[in-house]
Design a protein around this motif. Structure first.
Motif, short mmCIF file in Angstrom:
data_model
loop_
_atom_site.label_atom_id
_atom_site.label_comp_id
_atom_site.label_asym_id
_atom_site.label_seq_id
_atom_site.Cartn_x
_atom_site.Cartn_y
_atom_site.Cartn_z
N GLY A 116 0.81 -1.21 0.00
CA GLY A 116 0.00 0.00 0.00
C GLY A 116 0.84 1.26 0.00
N LYS A 117 1.92 1.23 0.80
CA LYS A 117 2.80 2.39 0.86
C LYS A 117 3.53 2.59 -0.46
CE LYS A 117 4.76 5.73 3.19
NZ LYS A 117 3.99 6.88 3.69
N VAL A 118 3.94 1.50 -1.08
CA VAL A 118 4.61 1.58 -2.38
C VAL A 118 3.67 2.18 -3.41
CG1 VAL A 118 5.59 0.23 -4.27
CG2 VAL A 118 6.19 -0.33 -1.91
N MET A 119 2.41 1.71 -3.43
CA MET A 119 1.42 2.21 -4.38
C MET A 119 1.16 3.70 -4.15
SD MET A 119 -0.61 1.46 -6.89
CE MET A 119 -0.78 -0.34 -6.86
N GLU A 120 1.02 4.09 -2.88
CA GLU A 120 0.77 5.49 -2.55
C GLU A 120 1.91 6.39 -3.02
OE1 GLU A 120 0.72 8.17 1.51
OE2 GLU A 120 -0.01 6.11 1.61
#
Length: 276
Positions: free
Chosen positions: A65-69
């Motif tokens: 999720g952090k990578v996508m954000e």
């Protein structure tokens, strides 16, 4: 002490000092544009390869999720920069016949750095007839770096005054042997120094990337030396992991601390050369 505490990037100061050297009569014999372009180009590729050869530790892994954000935020920023730059150069195109696509380099110079701006500027010049495209790319990148430094340094000093940011020297950070060596790695000094081995690994990957670009040999491919180099670095790590599973390799040769030093050196040289 004033300069050290100001948090001004050292590479920016180095580039500005070279601009002062330009006043000397023998300047072109020491620092000329062609040589600085070559240094900027290769320093970018070598620096990215060193980053690509780093081993990811469990504590450094990030959630999907952090990578996508982060990816969405980064991509959106590039799009905004590209559109703003394109709008400006389109206006200049209708006013004075300026190369209309030159504004796209704003996203590279402000968002990624001097190496990519140089590569695309050279590509525009060679493939699309943008006279002075290489110099344009370097200029955009230099302005972007100076702008980032001025705003960033000002903001960091504001945080320091509020007590929200401390220098490493102020925190009294001390390094231990674990910061430099992990379990199972080769020793720091043996018949060949550990840094020498890591440095040679980087250049081996760059040599392979160069051979691939030479084999393809189209102008577009030369602008992506950093991407091809990074891909070859990842491939080398996969090969090393396979050697370990097969029992052909028993020790770890790649060291994150050493790779950080190589990439840091190359990116500092890249910035100095690009400003010069």
């Amino acid at each position: 002490p004033f300069i050290r505490k100001s948090l001004i990037p050292t590479s920016l100061l180095g580039g500005l000092l070279i601009l002062l050297i330009k006043l000397l009569p023998f300047y072109d014999n020491v620092v000329n544009q062609a040589t600085m372009e070559i240094i900027t180009y290769h320093a970018l590729g070598i620096g990215f390869i060193a980053l690509g050869l780093k081993q990811a530790k469990d504590s450094q892994k990030t959630s999907a999720g952090k990578v996508m954000e982060t990816g969405i935020l980064t991509a959106a920023t590039y799009v905004i920069q590209g559109l703003v730059g394109l709008a400006v150069t389109m206006v200049l195109f209708y006013m004075i016949g300026f190369f209309p696509g030159g504004g796209v380099i704003l996203a590279l110079g402000f968002g990624q750095g001097t190496g990519q701006a140089l590569n695309y500027g050279k590509m525009y010049e060679n493939d699309f007839g943008f006279a002075g495209g290489t110099t344009w790319g370097l200029t955009i990148a230099t302005v972007g770096f100076i702008a980032a430094s001025v705003v960033g340094v000002t903001y960091m000093n504001i945080l320091r005054k509020k007590g929200k940011l401390k220098l490493r020297s102020e925190e009294g950070v001390k390094h231990t042997l674990e910061d430099y060596v992990s379990e199972g790695e080769i020793p720091l000094t043996e018949s060949v120094d550990k840094f020498t081995i890591n440095f040679c690994m980087v250049f081996l990957v760059y040599a392979i990337a160069y051979l691939i670009m030479r084999a393809v040999n189209i102008n577009l491919i030369w602008g992506f030396n950093f991407l091809i180099g990074t891909a070859m670095a990842v491939l080398m790590k996969v090969i090393f992991a396979g050697f370990k599973k097969m029992g052909l390799m028993h020790r770890e040769y790649l060291n994150n601390f050493m790779m950080n030093r190589v990439s840091g050196l190359m990116f500092d040289i890249m910035v100095v050369a690009s400003i010069a």
